[in-house]
Enzyme design. Structure first.
Site, PDB file in Angstrom:
ATOM      1  N   ASP A   1     129.328  85.960 -33.705  1.00  0.00           N
ATOM      2  CA  ASP A   1     128.668  86.658 -34.811  1.00  0.00           C
ATOM      3  C   ASP A   1     129.578  86.715 -36.028  1.00  0.00           C
ATOM      4  OD1 ASP A   1     126.980  88.719 -36.223  1.00  0.00           O
ATOM      5  OD2 ASP A   1     125.936  88.634 -34.323  1.00  0.00           O
TER       6      ASP A   1
ATOM      7  N   HIS B   1     127.227  93.334 -37.883  1.00  0.00           N
ATOM      8  CA  HIS B   1     126.324  92.897 -36.828  1.00  0.00           C
ATOM      9  C   HIS B   1     127.035  92.662 -35.494  1.00  0.00           C
ATOM     10  CE1 HIS B   1     123.049  90.193 -35.241  1.00  0.00           C
ATOM     11  NE2 HIS B   1     122.352  91.177 -35.777  1.00  0.00           N
TER      12      HIS B   1
ATOM     13  N   SER C   1     118.222  92.091 -31.983  1.00  0.00           N
ATOM     14  CA  SER C   1     119.615  91.680 -31.784  1.00  0.00           C
ATOM     15  C   SER C   1     120.329  92.392 -30.648  1.00  0.00           C
ATOM     16  CB  SER C   1     120.404  91.828 -33.074  1.00  0.00           C
ATOM     17  OG  SER C   1     120.389  93.151 -33.497  1.00  0.00           O
TER      18      SER C   1
END
Lengths: 810, 86
Positions: free
Chosen positions: A56, A97, A271
């Site tokens: 990520d 994230h 996610s």
């Protein structure tokens, strides 16, 4: 259902009470924590010695909930090319994230900070690769970092979920996936967990995302607490399992770690579902570290359950698995995963059988369904490829169409299981069609492959289109993945026909068992065999047999095929891949890769299997021809290139590299010419270059490669002296001098930077720079002070205007 | 790559002969060898600092001769892939 008694496990993390997806806090109601994570923990599995990494935008390694479990060796910064995966901080916290995903897997338990990860004793790393230009190289590097050390790679990203993109891994990333599953985890296979797309509202379909659609990734979708479909969720047939994530504003959310050492319960989309499943898989790997990448997928298929997930398309396939296009095989069940993993034995090797349609191009007419079929035996003639029991089915299609979004594609298995490979996509106006795009379904998992497969293609025009332009199904293939023997029957003590989970509540557990009953296929043990007295098969010798089929013969008239282990059958001719040993009356296997042979020794192979080429006098079958040979596709042989070619393509004289002393001109190898000459293709001889060139590609003065002595390279020509506006300088990588451009508007300079000595008309020389003959407004004392203090004169625009004015103003 | 592709100044190269051969090739054509691509044997990541970082067309120059080098099995200029966090 789990007990709502929280006394047996309690953590002091402040958000523990909000972690409804792990436990329930409502003392008055039985509540739904059907991922059974507490029960897996109670059995002692918390992810110890399992290594997970998050692909990520980095992870905050000093976050109090991550630092203890942070693993430097499971981390890398591909964007910065170093070993520190710390995210780049900015005011918008854009790079939060990865940290959010990481907490869901392995946040430390009972440290009075934030949350508890599903595998709270697992090692967690981060691969920072989304904070920069993502290329095939970046993805391939990221997917292949320390494959023997990292067990699970979790990714919650992909191509645009805008309902009009069809994109997936490039050639290097594909190789990285393949390398991972073949060699990662010391041969057991890396586990790639992938979040299904967020494009539900755009009518996107996750079959158009080559990452979630890959057989190498475990594609995870999301559900809300109540089991409803979240607004962002995409449907598709490659989704394997589901976990919880956020939904509408009134649904309870997921809490996790956030940048700057914080916690968050912000919207998580799909996610966090991938890391949740990555956490559950970590628990299963702790229970049994020897399970392979395919075992993990089998475990998920076997143990995931529809539970209370609401979908109109739940169906039971012919192998007894309940499956849906929204949720795959359903909600993951951590306890079932660890219980099954503990006693699991590896499934048999994966076989791959490819069948290609023999039809020529077929037109796709608007509002009419095109049905195309392929009948298969599952490559029964090729024991090394034979598939009987299915895992993934890949459908590769070559379709041309003027509006891709109008297409719907379904696949129907011989047992009647219909998977929707593609739904209409309203936003997809592309006229590119599908160029060998690979759709994938898991809906036929466990079914038998043999029989007729039907591809249904429907074109429903959603807006005005030229009715004369028809779509075309040009080519399609089915690629069956699975096993030649039953994946579980070979070790029935480990794989009970029903999942015998020790679940306390009798009602639901019984119901759960009923859902996963496998079809009874084997004969009951102890059944006595009766002597056969009927007619024998025509291939049986002496009419002696113990049944009517060719594999019941006691002796064969012509040839016997197979062995004691796989079973023998009588055949009149040996199939491809075997030769006929007339003395022993047996079909014997040709050498590896050989399709037709007259014996086993060197030189006995006559033709190779599809994809392989016959090479040399010893008749070896090779995947690609060696240097100096090309792959001739009709006879599938390696033939020699022209003597001047070192490598060639499709024909002996279509060269791609030349032998020593020759160089490439187009696709022809021509003699290398001495310095100062080039090979003249029309005259077929070496001709002199322009006098300004040392080496060249043609006679012109702009066709120099290197310049002659005393000449300098200026743009694409060689010149004796630099023109106006250029100065002579050294080239960085070439051993010749170059004319470099002076600063803008400068006609003569001594070198780079502010060294100008003469300016263009309309410009004045100020401190070695050419400044426009104009003044800017507002150049009063205060303004000039601002220009000076902010060093605006270092910026081009201000240097051209206000600097000069301020300088003149003093 | 489609006509909308954005080309970078990075290349993936498949070279036989090990890391030393890759290093030699990189130097010969003005590239910087950034090492093997993950676990992919014989695949190397090359960077060229003199080529524009992002371009809508594949730039030509002296570095382009690497495409014709017999030691190079395969080479691909890298294009930007649009990837979104979910």
């Amino acid at each position: 259902y789990t007990s709502n008694d929280l006394n047996f496990i309690h953590f002091n993390d402040p958000k523990w009470s909000s972690m409804w997806y792990i436990h329930c806090g409502d003392k008055n109601n039985r509540c739904r924590s059907e991922m059974n994570i507490l029960a897996a923990w109670q059995r002692g599995y918390t992810g110890k010695n399992v290594v997970v990494t998050i692909l990520d935008d980095g992870i905050e390694k000093n976050h109090p909930d991550l630092s203890q479990n942070f693993d430097q060796l499971a981390s890398y910064d591909v964007n910065g090319n170093d070993h520190d995966p710390t995210p780049r901080y900015d005011s918008s916290n854009e790079n939060k994230h990865g940290t959010r995903c990481a907490g869901e897997v392995a946040a430390v338990a009972n440290n009075s900070h934030c949350i508890v990860g599903i595998a709270f004793n697992a090692r967690i790393g981060g691969i920072r690769m989304l904070d920069g230009d993502v290329t095939d190289v970046v993805e391939a590097k990221s997917l292949g970092i320390r494959p023997d050390y990292i067990d699970i790679y979790s990714a919650s990203w992909g191509p645009e979920d805008d309902g009009k993109t069809v994109d997936g891994p490039g050639p290097l990333a594909k190789q990285a996936f393949e390398m991972g599953i073949k060699k990662g985890r010391k041969g057991l296979g890396s586990i790639f967990v992938w979040a299904s797309g967020n494009g539900g509202r755009q009518g996107d379909h996750c079959s158009c995302d080559g990452y979630t659609n890959s057989i190498y990734t475990i594609s995870v979708s999301s559900t809300t607490e109540s089991g409803a479909k979240p607004w962002y969720l995409e449907v598709c047939s490659s989704t394997l399992a589901t976990s919880y994530s956020s939904g509408e504003f009134y649904d309870r959310k997921i809490v996790t770690t956030d940048l700057r050492q914080r916690c968050t319960d912000g919207h998580t989309g799909t996610s966090v579902s991938a890391p949740m499943v990555a956490g559950v898989i970590a628990l299963a790997l702790e229970a049994n570290p020897l399970i392979t990448w395919r075992d993990v997928q089998h475990l998920l298929v076997k143990t995931s359950r529809p539970a209370h997930l609401k979908a109109s398309d739940w169906k039971t396939n012919a192998a007894g698995h309940r499956v849906s296009h929204l949720y795959g095989f359903g909600l993951v069940d951590a306890e079932a995963m660890v219980v099954e993993a503990k006693k699991w034995r590896n499934v048999p090797p994966q076989h791959i059988c490819t069948e290609t349609s023999t039809y020529r191009t077929r037109y796709i007419r608007a509002d009419q369904q095109l049905n195309a079929t392929i009948t298969t035996s599952g490559c029964a003639d090729h024991p090394g490829q034979q598939v009987v029991y299915l895992e993934h089915v890949v459908v590769r299609v070559l379709i041309s169409h003027s509006r891709r979004g109008d297409l719907q594609i379904n696949l129907v298995s011989p047992a009647g299981t219909r998977s929707q490979l593609l739904a209409k996509r309203l936003f997809d106006n592309s006229n590119e069609g599908f160029r060998n795009w690979e759709f994938m379904t898991v809906h036929c998992w466990g079914e038998k492959v043999e029989g007729q497969w039907t591809l249904e293609v429907l074109d429903s025009p959603s807006q005005m289109r030229n009715p004369e332009v028809l779509g075309k199904l040009k080519e399609w293939s089915l690629i069956f993945h699975g096993t030649s023997e039953h994946p579980y029957h070979s070790h029935s003590s480990q794989h009970s026909r029903s999942r015998m989970l020790e679940i306390p509540s009798p009602g639901p557990s019984l119901e759960r068992k009923a859902l996963v009953l496998l079809p009874e296929e084997d004969e009951e043990e102890g059944e006595e065999e009766e002597e056969y007295s009927g007619p024998c098969h025509t291939e049986c010798r002496d009419r002696s047999c113990d049944g009517p089929a060719a594999d019941h013969c006691l002796n064969c008239i012509h040839f016997s095929l197979g062995n004691l282990k796989t079973g023998r059958t009588c055949v009149s001719h040996c199939p491809r891949g075997y030769f006929e040993d007339t003395e022993a009356r047996r079909c014997r296997r040709c050498a590896k890769g050989c399709e037709r042979c007259v014996g086993q020794g060197p030189g006995a192979c006559r033709s190779c299997r599809r994809g392989l080429y016959l090479y040399g006098a010893d008749g070896t079958c090779m995947e690609s021809c060696p240097v100096g040979y090309y792959a001739e596709e009709i006879q599938r042989r390696c033939l020699k290139c022209h003597e001047n070619c070192m490598r060639c393509l499709r024909d002996a004289d279509r060269c791609t590299a030349c032998s020593k002393g020759y160089s490439l001109a187009g696709m022809t190898c021509v003699p290398e010419c001495a310095d100062g000459t080039f090979f003249h293709l029309e005259e077929m001889k070496c001709s002199p270059c322009h006098h300004s060139c040392f080496t060249c590609t043609g006679p012109g003065k702009e066709e120099c490669i290197h310049c002659a002595q005393d000449f300098l390279q200026q743009d694409w020509a060689c010149v004796p002296v630099c023109s106006e506006g250029y100065y002579p300088g050294e080239a960085a990588s070439l051993a010749q001098r170059m004319c470099r451009r002076c600063e803008e508007n400068c006609l003569s300079c001594q070198g780079p930077g502010v060294t100008c000595s003469r300016c263009r008309d309309g410009y004045s020389l100020v401190g070695g720079s050419c400044i426009i003959n104009a003044t800017c407004n507002n150049a009063d004392e205060v303004f000039c002070e601002m220009v000076k203090s902010n060093r605006l004169c270092e910026k081009k625009l201000f240097r051209q205007f206000c600097c000069k004015t301020c300088l003149i103003a003093g | 790559p489609s006509s909308r592709s954005l080309y970078t100044n990075h290349w993936a190269v498949r070279v036989r002969g090990g890391p030393q051969e890759a290093e030699r090739l990189a130097l010969k054509y003005g590239f910087n060898n950034l090492g093997q691509i993950g676990s992919l044997e014989d695949h190397y990541h090359f960077h060229h600092s003199k080529v524009v970082r992002r371009s809508t067309f594949s730039t030509r120059g002296p570095h382009s001769f690497i495409h014709m080098d017999p030691k190079v099995d395969w080479i691909q200029q890298q294009v930007v892939k649009s990837r979104v966090k979910r």
